[in-house]
Design an enzyme around this catalytic site. Sequence first.
Site, mmCIF file in Angstrom:
data_model
loop_
_atom_site.group_PDB
_atom_site.id
_atom_site.type_symbol
_atom_site.label_atom_id
_atom_site.label_comp_id
_atom_site.label_asym_id
_atom_site.label_seq_id
_atom_site.Cartn_x
_atom_site.Cartn_y
_atom_site.Cartn_z
ATOM 1 N N GLU A 116 0.864 -1.181 0.000
ATOM 2 C CA GLU A 116 0.000 0.000 0.000
ATOM 3 C C GLU A 116 0.902 1.234 0.000
ATOM 4 O OE1 GLU A 116 -3.838 1.447 2.631
ATOM 5 O OE2 GLU A 116 -3.215 -0.654 2.703
ATOM 6 N N PRO A 131 -2.444 6.988 7.859
ATOM 7 C CA PRO A 131 -3.351 7.704 8.749
ATOM 8 C C PRO A 131 -3.487 7.014 10.100
ATOM 9 C CG PRO A 131 -4.266 7.641 6.553
ATOM 10 C CD PRO A 131 -3.058 6.747 6.532
#
Length: 267
Positions: free
Chosen positions: A35, A47
């Site tokens: 990712e 995040p």
Amino acid sequence: MSEPSSYLVCASQRSGSTLLVESLRATTVAGNPEEYFQYLPSTSRSPQPRQWFEGITDESVLSLLAPLEQGIVDTRTSEQWRDQLRSLGKTPNGVWGGKLMWNQVPLVLDRAAGLRDRSGEGLRAALDDILGPGLTFVHVFRGDVVAQAVSMWRAVQTQVWRDDATPPNLHDGAEYHADGIAHLVRILSEQDRQWRWWFEAEGLDHVDVSFDDLVRNPQATVAKVLIELGLDPQLAPPPPLKRQSDGRSREWVERYREEAAEKGLPL
């Protein structure tokens, strides 16, 4: 067998995409899919739990989430970032693999904006400029968004996002909260809507992979993707990850559905 192609898995969190990309990685010929687009330049981190709940002021939700950590600013130029990403995601046969969540699209656009000699604007042009044209797109989705949101709600509390060996811990400290789950239902539903809209708007052919198919028959599902990539389907491995869902998650799903019916929460 056709010439193998590079690919991008397009998904939302807790959709089964990690099982797919780890299975593809295990073939050793289908790229090194990570990712890569999740890391915020301001912190060099993905995040953090509270960043998923920006705009939420309910302290009963926020108190269940870890405080923010500062992190380290990423000082790489867009070209340095792109070149490293291209190198890391590629296997010796030239196949590149990666994964992109819709919430990460602004990061892709921001990184691409710093590249010289842009081919155009928008996500399609950004991906072409970063990764080159001719990507195969693989859309991973989960029909039961409530179960998906419950899974994510547990993950943002525990910060355990994958399980390679041990079964889920029933005493992991995660607590049920309908409003926390409802917030994630909205986010995850919107992410999948945006992917579907983008594929249609761009007229892009793509491979659809459902969570249910991945769970029911992971090797056959991975084999289907390998065929689309021009790779040997016989290389599809046994599942390298264990499923994290358990009885507790199922109880939370049913509890949320009941509350949603009573309070008008999203489903």
